[in-house]
Design a protein around this motif. Sequence first.
Motif, short mmCIF file in Angstrom:
data_model
loop_
_atom_site.label_atom_id
_atom_site.label_comp_id
_atom_site.label_asym_id
_atom_site.label_seq_id
_atom_site.Cartn_x
_atom_site.Cartn_y
_atom_site.Cartn_z
N LEU A 1 43.04 39.70 36.88
CA LEU A 1 42.52 40.92 37.50
C LEU A 1 41.09 41.22 37.07
N ASP A 2 40.64 40.57 36.02
CA ASP A 2 39.35 40.91 35.41
C ASP A 2 38.18 40.78 36.38
N ALA A 3 38.02 39.61 36.96
CA ALA A 3 36.88 39.39 37.87
C ALA A 3 36.98 40.28 39.10
N MET A 4 38.19 40.43 39.63
CA MET A 4 38.38 41.29 40.80
C MET A 4 38.02 42.74 40.49
N SER A 5 38.40 43.19 39.30
CA SER A 5 38.12 44.57 38.91
C SER A 5 36.63 44.82 38.77
N ILE A 6 35.93 43.86 38.16
CA ILE A 6 34.48 44.01 38.00
C ILE A 6 33.81 43.99 39.37
N MET A 7 34.20 43.04 40.22
CA MET A 7 33.60 42.97 41.55
C MET A 7 33.85 44.25 42.34
N ALA A 8 35.03 44.85 42.15
CA ALA A 8 35.36 46.09 42.87
C ALA A 8 34.57 47.28 42.36
N SER A 9 33.98 47.14 41.17
CA SER A 9 33.21 48.24 40.60
C SER A 9 31.71 48.12 40.88
N VAL A 10 31.28 46.94 41.31
CA VAL A 10 29.86 46.68 41.55
C VAL A 10 29.40 47.45 42.80
N PRO A 11 28.18 48.02 42.80
CA PRO A 11 27.68 48.70 44.00
C PRO A 11 27.74 47.80 45.23
N LYS A 12 28.08 48.38 46.37
CA LYS A 12 28.25 47.60 47.60
C LYS A 12 27.04 46.74 47.91
N ASN B 1 25.54 39.27 46.20
CA ASN B 1 24.70 38.50 45.27
C ASN B 1 25.32 38.34 43.89
N VAL B 2 26.55 38.80 43.72
CA VAL B 2 27.23 38.67 42.41
C VAL B 2 28.32 37.61 42.52
N ARG B 3 28.28 36.64 41.62
CA ARG B 3 29.25 35.54 41.67
C ARG B 3 30.03 35.44 40.35
N PRO B 4 31.34 35.65 40.39
CA PRO B 4 32.15 35.44 39.19
C PRO B 4 32.25 33.94 38.90
N VAL B 5 31.99 33.56 37.66
CA VAL B 5 32.10 32.16 37.27
C VAL B 5 33.57 31.87 37.00
N ALA B 6 34.11 30.83 37.67
CA ALA B 6 35.54 30.54 37.57
C ALA B 6 35.78 29.04 37.41
N TRP C 1 40.31 23.39 50.50
CA TRP C 1 40.70 24.64 51.13
C TRP C 1 40.70 25.78 50.13
N GLN C 2 41.24 25.54 48.96
CA GLN C 2 41.26 26.56 47.91
C GLN C 2 39.85 26.89 47.44
N ALA C 3 39.00 25.86 47.35
CA ALA C 3 37.61 26.08 46.94
C ALA C 3 36.88 26.93 47.98
N TRP C 4 37.16 26.67 49.27
CA TRP C 4 36.52 27.45 50.33
C TRP C 4 36.97 28.91 50.27
N LEU C 5 38.26 29.14 50.06
CA LEU C 5 38.79 30.50 49.96
C LEU C 5 38.17 31.23 48.77
N SER C 6 38.06 30.53 47.63
CA SER C 6 37.47 31.14 46.43
C SER C 6 36.01 31.50 46.65
N ASN C 7 35.30 30.64 47.39
CA ASN C 7 33.89 30.90 47.66
C ASN C 7 33.71 32.04 48.66
N TYR C 8 34.51 32.02 49.72
CA TYR C 8 34.29 32.98 50.81
C TYR C 8 34.84 34.37 50.50
N PHE C 9 36.03 34.44 49.92
CA PHE C 9 36.68 35.73 49.71
C PHE C 9 36.51 36.29 48.29
N ILE C 10 36.16 35.44 47.34
CA ILE C 10 35.96 35.90 45.96
C ILE C 10 34.48 35.83 45.59
N ASN C 11 33.73 34.97 46.30
CA ASN C 11 32.32 34.71 46.00
C ASN C 11 32.17 33.98 44.68
N ALA C 12 33.21 33.22 44.31
CA ALA C 12 33.25 32.55 43.02
C ALA C 12 32.27 31.39 42.93
#
Length: 211
Positions: free
Chosen positions: A48-59, A64-69, A79-90
């Motif tokens: 939940l850590d990366a998601m929580s931080i991303m949810a707190s970042v100004p819109k 331009n913010v990428r969680p390192v994963a 497919w999983q890499a594409w999902l992580s990039n597109y929906f998580i911005n990882a």
Amino acid sequence: MKKIVLIICYSIIVRNFLKLVVGVKFTKPTFLKKEKQFIIIANHNSHLDAMSIMASVPKSKIINVRPVAAQDHFGKTKWQAWLSNYFINALLIQRKSDKENPENDPIYKMNKALKEGYSLIIFPEGTRGEPNLPKEFKAGVALILIENPNIPYVPVYLKAMGKAMPKGDNLIVPHESAILYGQPNKISSLKVDSILEQMKNEIEELKLKAE
């Protein structure tokens, strides 16, 4: 389109779920709007850590913010890499250095992302630890800051995320938790140990405020 998707995912869906269902208390780091780039560093106990931080970042900053994963966890398949990039911005990286293929090296990939203008979320522990039992910080984040001394880092303390979604458990349960931000800071030394100690002390101070 990706910017809209990320804003809807994080600022609306994820933020409201974490706030109303899980019980996460958010602070508003509006000061991030003034920073062209930054590197968020935080303790790590839960997925939940990366998601929580991303949810707190100004819109305005989300795209331009990428969680390192870890690539071996979040990018096992294309497919999983594409999902992580597109929906998580990882930003997916290997866990270990790769001297034979420098472009796959984690330090190289993080530096490349910074040069492209992205901000990063880095968990210096490298992997999830147990709640209230911090692991040692790895040298990678210090090396990144040494190579990018003009980019400020922002300490963040994540309280009780490991109890809302413990390591090894995919079940999310309601638990009072919180995100606490420190102020942007720059390294005061070029020595790895000194940088790591500086960051650990700042996160520890945030932890004491949260108790």
